[in-house]
Design a protein around this motif. Structure first.
Motif, mmCIF file in Angstrom:
data_model
loop_
_atom_site.group_PDB
_atom_site.id
_atom_site.type_symbol
_atom_site.label_atom_id
_atom_site.label_comp_id
_atom_site.label_asym_id
_atom_site.label_seq_id
_atom_site.Cartn_x
_atom_site.Cartn_y
_atom_site.Cartn_z
ATOM 1 N N PHE A 72 0.796 -1.220 0.000
ATOM 2 C CA PHE A 72 0.000 0.000 0.000
ATOM 3 C C PHE A 72 0.832 1.275 0.000
ATOM 4 C CE2 PHE A 72 -3.400 -2.811 0.735
ATOM 5 C CZ PHE A 72 -4.579 -2.107 0.549
ATOM 6 N N ILE A 73 1.970 1.273 0.637
ATOM 7 C CA ILE A 73 2.722 2.517 0.831
ATOM 8 C C ILE A 73 4.067 2.481 0.125
ATOM 9 C CG2 ILE A 73 3.789 4.026 2.544
ATOM 10 C CD1 ILE A 73 0.758 4.134 2.618
ATOM 11 N N MET A 98 1.538 -0.955 -5.143
ATOM 12 C CA MET A 98 0.572 0.071 -5.530
ATOM 13 C C MET A 98 0.916 1.455 -4.990
ATOM 14 S SD MET A 98 -1.639 -1.919 -7.163
ATOM 15 C CE MET A 98 -3.141 -0.969 -7.291
ATOM 16 N N GLY A 99 1.816 1.534 -4.013
ATOM 17 C CA GLY A 99 2.160 2.826 -3.436
ATOM 18 C C GLY A 99 3.298 3.484 -4.188
ATOM 19 N N GLU A 100 3.549 4.733 -3.837
ATOM 20 C CA GLU A 100 4.641 5.493 -4.460
ATOM 21 C C GLU A 100 5.634 5.987 -3.424
ATOM 22 O OE1 GLU A 100 2.447 8.469 -6.651
ATOM 23 O OE2 GLU A 100 2.481 7.237 -8.449
ATOM 24 N N GLY A 101 5.590 5.398 -2.235
ATOM 25 C CA GLY A 101 6.507 5.815 -1.180
ATOM 26 C C GLY A 101 5.742 6.335 0.014
ATOM 27 N N PHE A 102 6.458 6.530 1.121
ATOM 28 C CA PHE A 102 5.822 7.021 2.337
ATOM 29 C C PHE A 102 5.352 8.457 2.152
ATOM 30 C CE2 PHE A 102 8.269 3.440 3.900
ATOM 31 C CZ PHE A 102 7.345 2.840 4.744
ATOM 32 N N THR A 103 4.324 8.840 2.902
ATOM 33 C CA THR A 103 3.665 10.122 2.693
ATOM 34 C C THR A 103 4.605 11.305 2.854
ATOM 35 O OG1 THR A 103 1.727 11.439 3.293
ATOM 36 C CG2 THR A 103 2.880 10.328 5.080
ATOM 37 N N ARG A 111 -2.878 12.347 -4.147
ATOM 38 C CA ARG A 111 -2.294 11.265 -4.931
ATOM 39 C C ARG A 111 -2.138 10.010 -4.078
ATOM 40 N NH1 ARG A 111 -2.007 8.773 -9.684
ATOM 41 N NH2 ARG A 111 0.015 7.799 -10.065
ATOM 42 N N ASP A 112 -1.689 10.180 -2.822
ATOM 43 C CA ASP A 112 -1.549 9.034 -1.921
ATOM 44 C C ASP A 112 -2.900 8.355 -1.705
ATOM 45 O OD1 ASP A 112 1.149 9.491 -1.642
ATOM 46 O OD2 ASP A 112 0.969 10.585 0.243
ATOM 47 N N THR A 113 -3.949 9.161 -1.526
ATOM 48 C CA THR A 113 -5.290 8.610 -1.321
ATOM 49 C C THR A 113 -5.747 7.845 -2.552
ATOM 50 O OG1 THR A 113 -5.854 10.436 0.171
ATOM 51 C CG2 THR A 113 -7.681 9.176 -0.772
ATOM 52 N N GLU A 114 -5.509 8.412 -3.724
ATOM 53 C CA GLU A 114 -5.883 7.750 -4.979
ATOM 54 C C GLU A 114 -5.182 6.401 -5.117
ATOM 55 O OE1 GLU A 114 -5.247 8.479 -9.779
ATOM 56 O OE2 GLU A 114 -5.080 10.162 -8.386
ATOM 57 N N MET A 115 -3.884 6.369 -4.821
ATOM 58 C CA MET A 115 -3.125 5.128 -4.946
ATOM 59 C C MET A 115 -3.583 4.094 -3.917
ATOM 60 S SD MET A 115 -1.190 5.544 -7.537
ATOM 61 C CE MET A 115 -0.072 4.153 -7.373
ATOM 62 N N ALA A 116 -3.858 4.545 -2.692
ATOM 63 C CA ALA A 116 -4.303 3.624 -1.641
ATOM 64 C C ALA A 116 -5.674 3.044 -1.977
ATOM 65 C CB ALA A 116 -4.335 4.332 -0.293
ATOM 66 N N GLN A 117 -6.551 3.862 -2.539
ATOM 67 C CA GLN A 117 -7.864 3.364 -2.936
ATOM 68 C C GLN A 117 -7.749 2.329 -4.052
ATOM 69 O OE1 GLN A 117 -11.119 3.945 -1.845
ATOM 70 N NE2 GLN A 117 -10.100 4.810 -0.060
ATOM 71 N N GLY A 131 -9.543 -18.888 -4.577
ATOM 72 C CA GLY A 131 -8.344 -19.622 -4.964
ATOM 73 C C GLY A 131 -7.111 -19.139 -4.235
ATOM 74 N N ASN A 132 -7.126 -17.919 -3.719
ATOM 75 C CA ASN A 132 -5.991 -17.393 -2.964
ATOM 76 C C ASN A 132 -6.104 -17.809 -1.505
ATOM 77 O OD1 ASN A 132 -4.580 -15.977 -5.010
ATOM 78 N ND2 ASN A 132 -6.104 -14.335 -4.917
ATOM 79 N N ARG A 133 -5.115 -18.526 -1.022
ATOM 80 C CA ARG A 133 -5.160 -18.972 0.364
ATOM 81 C C ARG A 133 -4.649 -17.913 1.340
ATOM 82 N NH1 ARG A 133 -5.415 -24.088 1.892
ATOM 83 N NH2 ARG A 133 -5.861 -23.061 3.866
ATOM 84 N N MET A 134 -3.818 -16.987 0.873
ATOM 85 C CA MET A 134 -3.344 -15.917 1.741
ATOM 86 C C MET A 134 -3.137 -14.656 0.923
ATOM 87 S SD MET A 134 0.070 -15.663 4.197
ATOM 88 C CE MET A 134 -0.621 -16.765 5.446
ATOM 89 N N VAL A 135 -3.553 -13.522 1.485
ATOM 90 C CA VAL A 135 -3.332 -12.225 0.853
ATOM 91 C C VAL A 135 -2.694 -11.305 1.890
ATOM 92 C CG1 VAL A 135 -4.343 -10.250 -0.336
ATOM 93 C CG2 VAL A 135 -5.319 -12.546 -0.671
ATOM 94 N N LEU A 136 -1.525 -10.775 1.545
ATOM 95 C CA LEU A 136 -0.801 -9.861 2.424
ATOM 96 C C LEU A 136 -1.081 -8.431 2.005
ATOM 97 C CD1 LEU A 136 1.341 -8.798 4.391
ATOM 98 C CD2 LEU A 136 3.106 -9.556 2.771
ATOM 99 N N LEU A 137 -1.597 -7.632 2.923
ATOM 100 C CA LEU A 137 -1.843 -6.208 2.697
ATOM 101 C C LEU A 137 -0.760 -5.445 3.452
ATOM 102 C CD1 LEU A 137 -5.729 -6.170 3.144
ATOM 103 C CD2 LEU A 137 -4.374 -6.801 1.129
ATOM 104 N N ASP A 138 0.359 -5.236 2.772
ATOM 105 C CA ASP A 138 1.542 -4.685 3.414
ATOM 106 C C ASP A 138 1.395 -3.179 3.619
ATOM 107 O OD1 ASP A 138 4.122 -4.915 4.514
ATOM 108 O OD2 ASP A 138 5.060 -4.351 2.617
ATOM 109 N N GLU A 139 1.526 -2.746 4.872
ATOM 110 C CA GLU A 139 1.442 -1.343 5.278
ATOM 111 C C GLU A 139 0.041 -0.747 5.121
ATOM 112 O OE1 GLU A 139 3.777 -0.181 6.945
ATOM 113 O OE2 GLU A 139 5.662 -1.046 6.267
ATOM 114 N N ILE A 140 -0.988 -1.570 5.065
ATOM 115 C CA ILE A 140 -2.335 -1.022 5.001
ATOM 116 C C ILE A 140 -2.683 -0.254 6.267
ATOM 117 C CG2 ILE A 140 -3.466 -3.112 5.868
ATOM 118 C CD1 ILE A 140 -5.844 -2.435 4.027
ATOM 119 N N ASN A 141 -2.093 -0.643 7.398
ATOM 120 C CA ASN A 141 -2.380 0.076 8.639
ATOM 121 C C ASN A 141 -1.978 1.541 8.546
ATOM 122 O OD1 ASN A 141 -3.290 -2.329 9.712
ATOM 123 N ND2 ASN A 141 -1.400 -2.767 10.816
#
Length: 208
Positions: A72-73, A98-103, A111-117, A131-141
């Motif tokens: 995400f970030i 999907m992110g472009e770097g830390f805020t 732009r950060d909001t657009e990319m996160a969405q 079919g996906n057994r695991m999905v990692l949402l890295d830095e979504i917090n």
């Protein structure tokens, strides 16, 4: 090596203690029969949140379990995990940066909001695919903390639309209480010491 050897009665007591402990553990383990897709949160100020999450992704890959990563970030910088997956394991792990770097680097909230969405939209598609057994949402917090993604929407989706056998891992500091409440497994990485405070920069093989 010490010349002092345990006396037979000491060895017998130790063996009896271990046998008792094993019997108690076996009894507990016999009651753990359920399998389910877990919501897993890695948070806290300490290092290792994403590292531990990628460890589970590589376990899935090793077990031939389809999985996916959405970052995400973090921007497009080279990391060991990303490079290894893209070079060798795209048949088992979809990888989306999907992110472009830390805020504080982008300095562009819209732009950060657009990319996160966009990242969240991709994440929902991947999670909804049984079919996906695991999905990692890295830095979504982090994305949630800055208001780029609505925590209520994330919680509702995980609660109501996640397939029953899909694991979802959410990483990043300052996990929202709502996420912690809905999660099955929460680990907080505690910072005790960090070389950055002594002037040591991030290094390949350790941080990326």
């Amino acid at each position: 090596m010490s010349d002092i050897q345990p006396q037979p009665d000491d060895a017998d007591r130790h063996n009896a203690k271990m046998a008792k402990k094993k019997a108690a553990r076996d009894k507990i383990m016999a009651t753990k029969t359920e399998e389910k897709g877990l919501v897993i949160v890695h948070t806290g100020k300490g290092k290792g949140k994403s590292s531990a999450a990628f460890g589970m992704i590589f376990r899935c890959i090793a077990h031939d379990m389809p999985c996916a990563v959405v970052q995400f970030i973090k921007g497009g910088m080279s990391t060991g995990e990303r490079d290894l997956i893209l070079a060798h394991f795209t048949d088992r792990c979809a990888f989306h940066t999907m992110g472009e770097g830390f805020t504080w680097e982008t300095q562009d909230k819209s732009r950060d909001t657009e990319m996160a969405q966009a990242a969240w939209a991709t994440a929902k598609e991947l999670i909804a695919d049984p079919g996906n057994r695991m999905v990692l949402l890295d830095e979504i917090n982090i994305a949630i903390r800055y208001g780029y993604v609505d925590v209520a929407e994330v919680v509702a989706f995980l609660r109501d639309e996640k397939p029953p056998m899909t694991h979802v891992v959410l990483t990043g500091r300052n996990a929202a209480e709502e996420l912690i409440e809905v999660a099955d497994l929460v680990t907080e990485m505690e910072l005790v010491k960090h070389p950055f405070r002594s002037g040591v920069k991030a290094q390949a093989g350790v941080e990326f």
